[in-house]
Design a protein around this motif. Structure first.
Motif, PDB file in Angstrom:
ATOM      1  N   PRO A   3      50.332  40.980  32.916  1.00 58.84           N
ATOM      2  CA  PRO A   3      50.390  40.549  34.315  1.00 58.84           C
ATOM      3  C   PRO A   3      49.716  41.521  35.269  1.00 58.84           C
ATOM      4  CG  PRO A   3      52.529  40.250  33.243  1.00 58.84           C
ATOM      5  CD  PRO A   3      51.676  41.024  32.285  1.00 58.84           C
ATOM      6  N   GLN A   4      49.805  42.833  34.986  1.00 61.14           N
ATOM      7  CA  GLN A   4      49.204  43.796  35.907  1.00 61.14           C
ATOM      8  C   GLN A   4      47.685  43.693  35.910  1.00 61.14           C
ATOM      9  OE1 GLN A   4      50.994  44.444  33.207  1.00 61.14           O
ATOM     10  NE2 GLN A   4      50.421  46.360  32.180  1.00 61.14           N
ATOM     11  N   ILE A   5      47.094  43.351  34.758  1.00 60.81           N
ATOM     12  CA  ILE A   5      45.641  43.161  34.709  1.00 60.81           C
ATOM     13  C   ILE A   5      45.244  41.948  35.540  1.00 60.81           C
ATOM     14  CG2 ILE A   5      43.683  42.589  33.218  1.00 60.81           C
ATOM     15  CD1 ILE A   5      44.485  45.440  32.899  1.00 60.81           C
ATOM     16  N   GLN A   6      45.981  40.850  35.375  1.00 60.55           N
ATOM     17  CA  GLN A   6      45.680  39.653  36.153  1.00 60.55           C
ATOM     18  C   GLN A   6      45.865  39.909  37.649  1.00 60.55           C
ATOM     19  OE1 GLN A   6      44.284  37.081  34.999  1.00 60.55           O
ATOM     20  NE2 GLN A   6      45.012  36.488  32.975  1.00 60.55           N
ATOM     21  N   PRO A  39      42.299  39.500  42.802  1.00 59.96           N
ATOM     22  CA  PRO A  39      41.811  39.861  44.142  1.00 59.96           C
ATOM     23  C   PRO A  39      40.516  40.664  44.099  1.00 59.96           C
ATOM     24  CG  PRO A  39      43.759  41.146  43.587  1.00 59.96           C
ATOM     25  CD  PRO A  39      43.630  40.103  42.530  1.00 59.96           C
ATOM     26  N   ALA A  40      40.363  41.522  43.082  1.00 55.47           N
ATOM     27  CA  ALA A  40      39.151  42.352  43.014  1.00 55.47           C
ATOM     28  C   ALA A  40      37.913  41.492  42.782  1.00 55.47           C
ATOM     29  CB  ALA A  40      39.295  43.395  41.913  1.00 55.47           C
ATOM     30  N   LEU A  41      38.006  40.532  41.863  1.00 54.17           N
ATOM     31  CA  LEU A  41      36.862  39.674  41.570  1.00 54.17           C
ATOM     32  C   LEU A  41      36.620  38.666  42.693  1.00 54.17           C
ATOM     33  CD1 LEU A  41      37.382  39.067  37.747  1.00 54.17           C
ATOM     34  CD2 LEU A  41      35.730  40.585  38.850  1.00 54.17           C
ATOM     35  N   THR A  42      37.701  38.206  43.296  1.00 52.33           N
ATOM     36  CA  THR A  42      37.545  37.311  44.442  1.00 52.33           C
ATOM     37  C   THR A  42      36.821  38.025  45.577  1.00 52.33           C
ATOM     38  OG1 THR A  42      39.554  36.079  43.857  1.00 52.33           O
ATOM     39  CG2 THR A  42      38.773  35.885  46.122  1.00 52.33           C
ATOM     40  N   ALA A  43      37.199  39.271  45.837  1.00 46.61           N
ATOM     41  CA  ALA A  43      36.540  40.056  46.882  1.00 46.61           C
ATOM     42  C   ALA A  43      35.069  40.301  46.556  1.00 46.61           C
ATOM     43  CB  ALA A  43      37.264  41.387  47.066  1.00 46.61           C
ATOM     44  N   ALA A  44      34.746  40.331  45.256  1.00 43.39           N
ATOM     45  CA  ALA A  44      33.361  40.541  44.834  1.00 43.39           C
ATOM     46  C   ALA A  44      32.548  39.249  44.881  1.00 43.39           C
ATOM     47  CB  ALA A  44      33.322  41.136  43.428  1.00 43.39           C
ATOM     48  N   GLY A  45      33.200  38.140  45.244  1.00 41.66           N
ATOM     49  CA  GLY A  45      32.475  36.891  45.426  1.00 41.66           C
ATOM     50  C   GLY A  45      32.543  35.919  44.274  1.00 41.66           C
ATOM     51  N   TYR A  46      33.545  36.049  43.404  1.00 39.84           N
ATOM     52  CA  TYR A  46      33.674  35.160  42.260  1.00 39.84           C
ATOM     53  C   TYR A  46      34.884  34.236  42.408  1.00 39.84           C
ATOM     54  CZ  TYR A  46      30.379  38.452  40.210  1.00 39.84           C
ATOM     55  OH  TYR A  46      29.286  39.235  39.980  1.00 39.84           O
ATOM     56  N   ILE A  79      36.639  48.857  38.541  1.00 37.70           N
ATOM     57  CA  ILE A  79      36.145  47.539  38.914  1.00 37.70           C
ATOM     58  C   ILE A  79      34.640  47.561  39.150  1.00 37.70           C
ATOM     59  CG2 ILE A  79      36.577  47.819  41.384  1.00 37.70           C
ATOM     60  CD1 ILE A  79      37.038  44.621  39.242  1.00 37.70           C
ATOM     61  N   GLY A  80      34.096  48.692  39.630  1.00 37.13           N
ATOM     62  CA  GLY A  80      32.655  48.783  39.832  1.00 37.13           C
ATOM     63  C   GLY A  80      31.891  48.639  38.529  1.00 37.13           C
ATOM     64  N   GLU A  81      32.404  49.265  37.474  1.00 36.21           N
ATOM     65  CA  GLU A  81      31.764  49.147  36.165  1.00 36.21           C
ATOM     66  C   GLU A  81      31.837  47.706  35.671  1.00 36.21           C
ATOM     67  OE1 GLU A  81      32.175  50.906  31.603  1.00 36.21           O
ATOM     68  OE2 GLU A  81      33.781  51.239  33.051  1.00 36.21           O
ATOM     69  N   ILE A 100      29.309  42.301  34.691  1.00 36.79           N
ATOM     70  CA  ILE A 100      29.317  40.867  34.980  1.00 36.79           C
ATOM     71  C   ILE A 100      27.952  40.430  35.498  1.00 36.79           C
ATOM     72  CG2 ILE A 100      30.230  39.113  36.553  1.00 36.79           C
ATOM     73  CD1 ILE A 100      32.956  40.553  36.340  1.00 36.79           C
ATOM     74  N   ARG A 101      27.402  41.177  36.449  1.00 34.40           N
ATOM     75  CA  ARG A 101      26.096  40.815  37.008  1.00 34.40           C
ATOM     76  C   ARG A 101      25.019  40.798  35.927  1.00 34.40           C
ATOM     77  NH1 ARG A 101      27.996  44.251  41.153  1.00 34.40           N
ATOM     78  NH2 ARG A 101      26.719  45.984  40.390  1.00 34.40           N
TER      79      ARG A 101
END
Length: 229
Positions: free
Chosen positions: A13-16, A21-28, A107-109, A114-115
């Motif tokens: 759960p902690q990973i999810q 929010p991190a990926l949503t903020a990155a535009g996904y 998250i940056g890595e 992902i890109r």
């Protein structure tokens, strides 16, 4: 604007809670699954553009999820892996996963990987017309490698090895993948061959072969070519 859709498959759960929010903020656009069965169903019905997959799932091995997906889909798969699961991580890559990120991760890595994976999906098996890396210029069309005005001469095997890394620039390529592609299936375990040729290649293309910036080692896994464009 169409957002790339990412399926996160992890039962922690902690990973999810961290990734959504991190990926949503990155535009996904983020989808979630907590086991292999949910992941396969979501992949089939919701058409994610990329899957982030933990290997330690409660109902099935993550490698089996990779194998199942590769039977009908070329969706990019990034493995989340703990350091003590190195052999499973390598096998997942050999089965068709595109890349991996070790836990704990930044998250940056992850977003950088992902890109890269999404770019490769948009141009599968493409070799860039020109690729530059740390001052090195690789021109596959002319089969020419240069640094400034100097032409760098590679042996046929060195060139084949470099071009395979160029084809997957930014992504890790496993030892077995490199060996079988360049030397053939009979040499899939001849790691000494690969180390020798990587060493020779670095002597020719790196500014400082002892501190390589172009062909980087992924310890115990393979190599990654770091390109600028």
């Amino acid at each position: 604007m169409n957002l790339s859709r990412i399926l996160v498959v992890d039962d922690e759960p902690q990973i999810q809670r961290f990734l959504r929010p991190a990926l949503t903020a990155a535009g996904y656009d983020v989808l979630e699954a907590v086991n292999g069965a949910e992941a396969l169903k979501a992949a089939a019905t919701q058409a994610p553009d990329l899957i982030i997959l933990d290997l330690g799932l409660p109902d099935m091995d993550g490698k089996d999820v990779v194998t199942s997906l590769r039977g009908w889909s070329d969706v990019p798969i990034i493995i989340l892996s703990a350091r003590d699961r190195e052999s499973e991580k390598i096998l997942a890559l050999d089965l068709g996963a595109d890349d991996y990120v070790e836990k704990p991760f930044r998250i940056g890595e992850l977003t950088a990987r992902i890109r890269t994976a999404l770019r490769h999906r948009n141009r599968p098996d493409a070799i860039p017309a020109i690729l530059e890396a740390d001052g090195l210029r690789i021109d596959p069309v002319r089969r020419q490698i240069t640094r400034g005005e100097d032409i760098i001469h590679l042996t046929p095997k060195e060139y084949d090895l470099l071009i395979l890394l160029v084809r997957h620039a930014g992504k890790v390529v496993t030892h077995r993948t490199l060996l079988t592609a360049v030397w053939g299936p009979a040499h899939g375990d001849d790691l000494h061959y690969l180390r020798v040729f990587i060493g020779q290649l670095r002597q020719k293309i790196e500014r400082d072969p002892a501190e390589p910036r172009i062909v980087q080692t992924e310890p115990g896994v393979g190599y990654r070519l770091i390109a600028e464009g």
